[in-house]
Design an enzyme around this catalytic site. Sequence first.
Site, PDB file in Angstrom:
ATOM      1  N   SER A 190       0.845  -1.166  -0.040  1.00 38.23           N
ATOM      2  CA  SER A 190       0.010   0.032  -0.037  1.00 38.23           C
ATOM      3  C   SER A 190       0.750   1.104  -0.045  1.00 38.23           C
ATOM      4  O   SER A 190       1.738   1.347  -0.915  1.00 38.23           O
ATOM      5  CB  SER A 190      -1.050  -0.151   1.234  1.00 38.23           C
ATOM      6  N   PHE A 237     -14.127  -3.280   0.289  1.00 42.90           N
ATOM      7  CA  PHE A 237     -13.482  -2.824   1.639  1.00 42.90           C
ATOM      8  C   PHE A 237     -12.888  -1.356   1.466  1.00 42.90           C
ATOM      9  O   PHE A 237     -12.907  -0.451   2.499  1.00 42.90           O
ATOM     10  CB  PHE A 237     -12.530  -3.601   2.287  1.00 42.90           C
TER      11      PHE A 237
END
Lengths: 345, 541
Positions: A190, A237
């Site tokens: 990420s 999500f």
Amino acid sequence: MARSNEVNLNECKMVVPLNTWVLISNFKLAYNLLRRPDGTFNRHLAEFLDRKVPANANPVDGVFSFDVLIDRGTSLLSRIYRPTTAEEPQLNIAELEKPVMAAVVPVIIFFHGGSFAHSSANSAIYDTLCRRLVSLCKAVVVSVNYRRAPENRYPCAYDDGWTALKWVNSRPWLQSQKDSKVHIYLAGDSSGGNIAHHVALRAIESGIDVLGNILLNPMFGGQERTESEKRLDGKYFVTLRDRDWYWRAYLPEGEDRDHLACNPFGPNGRSLEGIKFPKSLVVVAGLDLIQDWQLAYVEGLKKAGQEVKLLYMEQATIGFYLLPNNNHFHTVMDEISKFVHSFNS
Amino acid sequence: MVLYDSATLGGSCSGSSSSSSSSKPPPLQQRQQKQQDIDGFLAGAGYRVRSSELRKVAQRLERLETAMVNSPADLSQLASDTIHYNPSDLASWVDSLLSELTQPPTCPSEFIMDPVSNQTVVSDAWTTAEPHMPQVHQNISYEQQSLNNQLTVVPAMEEDSGIRLVHMLMTCAECVQRGDFSLATSCLEDMQGLLTRVNTVCGIGKVAGHFIDALSRRIFQGIGGGSVNGGSAYENELLYHHFYEACPYLKFAHFTANQAILEAFDGHDCVHVVDFNLMHGLQWPALIQALALRPGGPPLLRLTGIGPPSPDGRDSLREIGLRLAELARSVNVRFAFRGVAASRLEDVKPWMLQVNPKESVAVNSIMQLHRLLGSDPNRNSPIETVLSWIRSLNPKIMTVVEQEANHNQPGFLDRFTEALHYYSTMFDSLEACTVQPNKALAEIYIQREIANVVSCEGSARVERHEPLSKWRTRLSGAGFRPLHLGSNAYKQASMLLTLFSAEGYSVEENDGCLTLGWHSRPLIAASAWQAVSDGTADFPA
């Protein structure tokens, strides 16, 4: 709630193991409580909610860890994970920085994820992940506790990464026996993947050799709304809204998402043609809404003549690598291991 | 019920894959995790969740998300409240946040209606180990589950409303206990509203309706409850009769007691049965016939039946007695009947029973003794008085059948909770009966009990049920010793049950006593006693 949300939940639940779903959903809801609409972040609550674990100099499953203060000025800590060897299954405290004995030991500088705002090097999920990396790749892992947004905006995270890189590179005890050099790889998931790229960029003219970049679901973006962002918004999500929030929190105020930190191959990006950039292993989850940006990144590297291997995991969502309960996890770990041990390095 | 999620792949065994290394906890902790069924992978992420609870936690997370989306203004308050809860204990963390967000106040304790039926609504969308086998299910609205037990499939919406109803009942009862009648009243209104959205023909809706009525009565009419047991003796007998027909509890009481009395009277030629509540005398034909068939011939049987006086001048006791006498004559049993009219058992004096010292006496109390448990500071404890003169009769046997429930606790909320559980089970068991009008009138019979337990206090509250364990203590303390009911009684009871009743009833033996219940919950208990002789037999003044 609209019908579409029923469908969202259903799709999401179909591809993710139950415990992973619980874990990531829990993060999602907790993170909703932390991001304030005015752009501030509830840091105290974040630290309270984050499950953390201490370092452990006693080997557990062949891995021990200890924390080091890399830079006093910025309170930059890192957690070092080392494998025990057959010859010395247990090191004592004076020997934590005992030199690595093998001919070649990859040293992976790891930047944890969290969209620049969440998590720490001592977060349980990342401590666990780093330990797995050590075992599976037979590597030393240095997990950098970089400064986070919104309190510390661009370029703090990159500065910390650069400081850590210099520190690692200058540790004699991390040098591989074969050539007395530290074999460094930059890795991250990420936001950590984004940091790895930018630290590698900074390393280019410095003379520090980075042997490879490993980017797990790296966080990139841009002003434009891509097809994958529109298609997958809120489905697995992650929402565009929260992505926008984190960029606003990290990028300098007033900047938009075409800033080079966010969009390295965008209008403000820097060309990598002719540059000695490390080879890259980029893992993209097929259900990650920012995959178009990640794929664009891979294309950008390729166009600049850089070596890059793309691992596109079709049915993977964000965070698939946090629990070893799915095939994607094992595939990716194998590839990373091969990557850091390939004979070209 | 099989949960097919891949937490079972490796998650619940603490990361057992040999190739992957996790930061596994030390061996002792691992063993503890295994024993407690803690998901090992989530443990590695810092969260303790039981594998068996994963699904429930997931559902709650969904609900929490919905709640958070629906009340964005409350998020900052929620954020500051979360510090009170332990984030590692994910199950309770999620529940706590949910309850913060979903006002009105939730009930003080989790109320499980029926541990099995809680599982009826399960969303099926969790993946199997092979993600390329997608199963398309609707998450909300109606789910069909193929279950291999006798669960009824309850639509998700309904089950939610049913559980909400139970929670609201508890909240209302708690308000009543605290004396907060204005909040209790608004609870009542909410519940009545909710009732309209719930099936009141069966299940939780039906029994909840009765409890709502009882609470209503208590709140608005006070606890005198004069009109609760109002209803003439005739009405009471009618309802009793239908309760007798609709379900096996009274039949069980009668034949268990009769069997014990028969055995106690073995070898005796002059026997006297004292029935504390004659009603229609339904218990006695069977005993009369059994005595008639006794090897060696029947004894002389005297029956004294106690019952309330008839207001309309009829002597209903005598009428029953005459009918029984007819029956006895037809089977050649010498029989004499005496009726004793008394509105309360404690008004009966032993001399009224005219017990002959040469007789063997059986005292038979079917759900009567608990009525004596109300304590009035102005009088001696009636139960002690009555037990004392029973003892003085030196009966060969005293058969006692009582509701197996704890409805005599001092705290209202505790009583209410017990009663809700008890009568829900009883109503469930009544579903097995389809014969009308037995069932409807039996329900009214039960409803009257509920109303008495919930809306009455003091001398008006006569339904003071206590469980077998308490009766054991009480009766032993009053000078009685237990008589084992014996395996004959057990076999008989079981056999008769299969003849008369539906699946689901169960007879259990409990240390010499027998209980009859619905599934594993005993609802009625039968026991037999004998006075411990101390050498004297004395009629109290």
